[in-house]
Design a protein around this motif. Structure first.
Motif, PDB file in Angstrom:
ATOM      1  N   ARG A  16      16.466  66.683 -18.148  1.00 56.01           N
ATOM      2  CA  ARG A  16      16.636  68.094 -18.309  1.00 56.01           C
ATOM      3  C   ARG A  16      16.850  68.074 -19.928  1.00 56.01           C
ATOM      4  N   ILE A  17      16.597  69.218 -20.289  1.00 58.68           N
ATOM      5  CA  ILE A  17      17.023  69.672 -21.787  1.00 58.68           C
ATOM      6  C   ILE A  17      17.582  71.045 -21.783  1.00 58.68           C
ATOM      7  N   GLY A  67      35.959  71.093 -18.538  1.00 64.63           N
ATOM      8  CA  GLY A  67      36.195  70.325 -17.280  1.00 64.63           C
ATOM      9  C   GLY A  67      35.137  68.842 -17.413  1.00 64.63           C
ATOM     10  N   TYR A  68      35.882  68.024 -17.312  1.00 67.35           N
ATOM     11  CA  TYR A  68      34.920  66.761 -17.119  1.00 67.35           C
ATOM     12  C   TYR A  68      33.805  66.660 -15.980  1.00 67.35           C
ATOM     13  N   HIS A  69      32.580  66.186 -16.376  1.00 69.07           N
ATOM     14  CA  HIS A  69      31.582  66.175 -15.613  1.00 69.07           C
ATOM     15  C   HIS A  69      30.457  65.258 -16.105  1.00 69.07           C
ATOM     16  N   LEU A  70      29.719  65.017 -15.218  1.00 73.81           N
ATOM     17  CA  LEU A  70      28.347  64.322 -15.424  1.00 73.81           C
ATOM     18  C   LEU A  70      27.110  65.374 -15.461  1.00 73.81           C
ATOM     19  N   ASP A  71      26.144  65.068 -16.087  1.00 72.69           N
ATOM     20  CA  ASP A  71      25.077  65.964 -16.166  1.00 72.69           C
ATOM     21  C   ASP A  71      24.099  65.696 -15.282  1.00 72.69           C
ATOM     22  N   ALA A  72      23.952  64.659 -14.582  1.00 70.50           N
ATOM     23  CA  ALA A  72      22.928  64.165 -13.354  1.00 70.50           C
ATOM     24  C   ALA A  72      23.631  63.276 -12.848  1.00 70.50           C
ATOM     25  N   ASP A  87      13.545  70.057 -14.008  1.00 67.23           N
ATOM     26  CA  ASP A  87      12.677  69.902 -12.319  1.00 67.23           C
ATOM     27  C   ASP A  87      11.177  69.365 -12.932  1.00 67.23           C
ATOM     28  N   HIS A  88      11.129  68.546 -13.952  1.00 67.66           N
ATOM     29  CA  HIS A  88      10.088  67.637 -14.158  1.00 67.66           C
ATOM     30  C   HIS A  88       8.819  68.631 -14.867  1.00 67.66           C
TER      31      HIS A  88
END
Length: 159
Positions: free
Chosen positions: A76-77, A92-97, A51-52
């Protein structure tokens, strides 16, 4: 951007400091779902940045990574720690953002766990190896069976 693998990513002293800090008895880990809450898979996480804003007093320990990656903006880290399982589980396949970004994953220990991409490419967990890839590539992590735990640092950023 293709998937790029960099072995011996950090200088030995920088990596050793990070490894000792994160695998030490005073590093705070928090229970979380692996991909999404309620998915049935759990891991320990540590959110360094979200969140910046900086979310951890240990953020300063990531300076050697960020000095090399040179992100224009951080999204994000987080660090993930998954415990050994009797057989390897993919999560499960996913995207982080959802927005365009790059992802960098630094492996903190060597084990038979891995990161697999939707196209089938598999990158094994090897201590001090970093992979960088376009954040639009669907990927999944796994557990491991040959070590007590698998630990990674996942950076999502705009280059």
């Amino acid at each position: 951007m293709a998937i790029r693998t960099i072995k011996n990513f950090l200088k030995k002293k920088d990596f050793k400091h990070l490894e000792n800090t994160m695998h030490g008895v005073c590093f705070p880990w928090f229970l979380n779902g692996v991909v999404r809450p309620g998915d049935g898979f759990y891991q320990l996480c540590h959110i360094f940045f979200i969140d910046h804003k900086i979310n951890s007093p240990f953020f300063k320990d990531l300076k050697p990574i960020l000095d090399i990656l040179k992100p224009r903006e951080l999204l994000r880290i987080k660090a993930n720690l998954l415990f050994k399982t009797p057989k390897i589980f993919e999560h499960g396949y996913h995207l982080d953002a959802n927005e365009p970004h790059h992802t960098a994953i630094l492996y903190l220990n060597s084990n038979n766990g891995y990161t697999r991409f939707k196209d089938g490419k598999k990158i094994t967990s090897e201590k001090n190896k970093l992979i960088k890839f376009d954040g639009s590539l669907r990927h999944t992590g796994s557990s491991c069976t040959d070590y007590s735990y698998r630990t990674v640092i996942n950076c999502n950023y705009i280059p």
